[in-house]
Scaffold this motif. Structure first.
Motif, PDB file in Angstrom:
ATOM      1  N   UNK A   1       0.826  -1.216   0.000  1.00 40.50           N
ATOM      2  CA  UNK A   1       0.000   0.000   0.000  1.00 40.50           C
ATOM      3  C   UNK A   1       0.855   1.260   0.000  1.00 40.50           C
ATOM      4  N   UNK A   2       0.328   2.322  -0.584  1.00 39.71           N
ATOM      5  CA  UNK A   2       1.088   3.561  -0.753  1.00 39.71           C
ATOM      6  C   UNK A   2       1.654   4.076   0.560  1.00 39.71           C
ATOM      7  N   UNK A   3       0.875   3.986   1.636  1.00 39.63           N
ATOM      8  CA  UNK A   3       1.343   4.498   2.926  1.00 39.63           C
ATOM      9  C   UNK A   3       2.543   3.710   3.433  1.00 39.63           C
ATOM     10  N   UNK A   4       2.519   2.384   3.272  1.00 37.05           N
ATOM     11  CA  UNK A   4       3.654   1.566   3.699  1.00 37.05           C
ATOM     12  C   UNK A   4       4.880   1.852   2.859  1.00 37.05           C
ATOM     13  N   UNK A   5       4.660   2.147   1.584  1.00 29.61           N
ATOM     14  CA  UNK A   5       5.777   2.477   0.704  1.00 29.61           C
ATOM     15  C   UNK A   5       6.481   3.738   1.195  1.00 29.61           C
TER      16      UNK A   5
ATOM     17  N   UNK B   1       0.369   6.180   9.402  1.00 26.64           N
ATOM     18  CA  UNK B   1       0.066   5.015   8.568  1.00 26.64           C
ATOM     19  C   UNK B   1      -0.985   4.138   9.233  1.00 26.64           C
ATOM     20  N   UNK B   2      -0.825   3.869  10.523  1.00 27.15           N
ATOM     21  CA  UNK B   2      -1.800   3.043  11.242  1.00 27.15           C
ATOM     22  C   UNK B   2      -3.177   3.698  11.253  1.00 27.15           C
ATOM     23  N   UNK B   3      -3.191   5.021  11.351  1.00 23.14           N
ATOM     24  CA  UNK B   3      -4.456   5.741  11.392  1.00 23.14           C
ATOM     25  C   UNK B   3      -5.191   5.677  10.049  1.00 23.14           C
TER      26      UNK B   3
ATOM     27  N   UNK C   1      -5.175  15.005   1.880  1.00 24.84           N
ATOM     28  CA  UNK C   1      -5.597  15.205   3.256  1.00 24.84           C
ATOM     29  C   UNK C   1      -4.433  15.781   4.075  1.00 24.84           C
ATOM     30  N   UNK C   2      -4.755  16.236   5.259  1.00 23.22           N
ATOM     31  CA  UNK C   2      -3.719  16.771   6.157  1.00 23.22           C
ATOM     32  C   UNK C   2      -2.691  15.692   6.505  1.00 23.22           C
ATOM     33  N   UNK C   3      -3.165  14.450   6.696  1.00 17.89           N
ATOM     34  CA  UNK C   3      -2.248  13.352   7.007  1.00 17.89           C
ATOM     35  C   UNK C   3      -1.303  13.064   5.845  1.00 17.89           C
ATOM     36  N   UNK C   4      -1.814  13.150   4.623  1.00 18.86           N
ATOM     37  CA  UNK C   4      -0.964  12.904   3.453  1.00 18.86           C
ATOM     38  C   UNK C   4       0.123  13.973   3.325  1.00 18.86           C
TER      39      UNK C   4
END
Length: 383
Positions: free
Chosen positions: A133-137, A234-236, A252-255
């Motif tokens: 997944x993109x976040x894990x990358x 990432x966990x969120x 998003x703000x997290x991104x």
């Protein structure tokens, strides 16, 4: 109808065909394919939570996790329902092997020991690593945990060489020095509560910084802090699905925060790399060294193209080792201390053995190899 009218009709017709084709394509991917996969697996006796349009099983997972975290945890070994409530629930409902869904993507979960062993052995290379997944990358890049084939083999050899027995022997004095510093801090807090998990987080970050990267504690702490924040983000967002390509238009703000953290981590790692390279360039050091960073830099500067890795590979492997090395060791140490606090008989036996072998001397590799009770304790904890 004139020429202009024909053009308009043609344009509307083309638009209708395009929208129809797009709708069919979307429905095929988000509905027909998952339903067909679900029925196919069910025909072979593999069941699981029903596929939900677009979301798959993600909403159920988030609800289970929220419910599990809302309940207080007792001092028990039974942490499975707390940590992975969805897997615990679905194994009990559907059996040891079941099918779940990450959006429209099928996840076949296997927990039978013999099947797990076969998959991990993977002698015929029949089980490739799935898409990350993109976040894990963002967290791991394209390092050893995500790569395959020749690249994985090359990076695996580098890691194995960096942490061979001789190199590990050389790390022991640094580890002892870091532990002694931690114990001194504990003496100053005698009679007061100590947050052991945070203490071990500091300990592991310092040891990794000193032994694997030859950097200062502050340099390592900065990287660890950013990696920790990135892991939380990432966990969120792990089970929050995003439409493909939407990030190009709206983030998003997290991104945004995640991208800033990734840049910050890369810049910090690059500073450590440049310092090591500068020492070699000025003659302050004869080579890049035999620690993990040194092995990576030797490969990066290798004249043989087949053995050479890119600077991005160096950064990604550093990130992987920082986060994987700290999280696994920190969690293991904290869990060990908790179990020893509960089972005081094991605590007493382990203490006697350590004092018998080392007395008031500092630990050494030969003595550590003779710690039978401690080794047995380690096997029980990690089983």
């Amino acid at each position: 109808m004139g020429f202009q009218g024909n053009v308009i009709v043609l344009l509307f017709g083309s638009l209708f065909i395009y929208l129809t084709f797009t709708l069919v394509k979307v429905l095929y991917k988000l509905w027909w394919t998952p339903i067909r996969m679900q029925n196919f697996m069910a025909s072979q006796g593999i069941r699981g939570p029903s596929y939900r349009f677009i979301h798959g099983s993600t909403r159920e997972v988030m609800a289970m996790k929220k419910e599990a975290m809302a309940k207080p945890m007792t001092l028990s070994h039974n942490i499975f329902p707390k940590v992975l409530p969805q897997i615990y629930t679905w194994i009990n409902t559907y059996g040891r092997n079941y099918l779940s869904w990450y959006g429209p993507k099928a996840h076949f979960v296997v927990s039978e020991p013999e099947l797990v062993k076969e998959i991990l052995n993977n002698k015929d290379r029949s089980y490739p690593k799935g898409d990350v997944p993109a976040y894990f990358r963002l967290l791991l890049g394209n390092g050893i945990t995500t790569s395959e084939g020749e690249k994985w083999t090359k990076h695996r050899k580098l890691s194995t060489y960096a942490f061979n027995t001789e190199n590990l022997k050389g790390m022991i004095p640094e580890m002892i020095a870091s532990v002694e510093m931690m114990l001194e801090r504990w003496k100053q807090n005698e009679g007061r509560e100590i947050e052991v998990y945070d203490e071990f987080r500091l300990l592991t970050s310092e040891i990794i910084s000193r032994t694997a990267f030859g950097s200062s504690y502050l340099e390592g702490k900065n990287i660890f802090d950013m990696l920790t924040k990135l892991s939380l983000l990432i966990n969120r967002n792990l089970y929050k699905l995003r439409l493909p390509g939407i990030s190009k238009f709206w983030r998003t703000r997290d991104e945004i925060e995640s991208e800033n953290l990734v840049k910050g981590i890369r810049n910090s790692v690059m500073e450590i790399i440049k310092k090591r390279e500068e020492k070699v360039k000025t003659g302050e050091a004869e080579g890049f060294g035999n620690d993990f960073l040194g092995v990576l830099l030797n490969s990066y500067h290798d004249e043989d193209e087949k053995k050479r890795i890119s600077i991005e590979d160096v950064v990604d492997e550093c990130k992987t080792f920082y986060i994987a090395g700290q999280e696994s060791t920190n969690s293991l140490l904290s869990w060990t201390i908790l179990l020893l606090a509960i089972h005081t008989d094991w605590q007493e036996e382990a203490r006697k053995e350590v004092l018998k072998i080392f007395g008031q001397q500092k630990p050494n590799l030969d003595g550590i190899a003779r710690l039978k009770i401690v080794r047995k304790l380690y096997i029980q904890i990690t089983r």
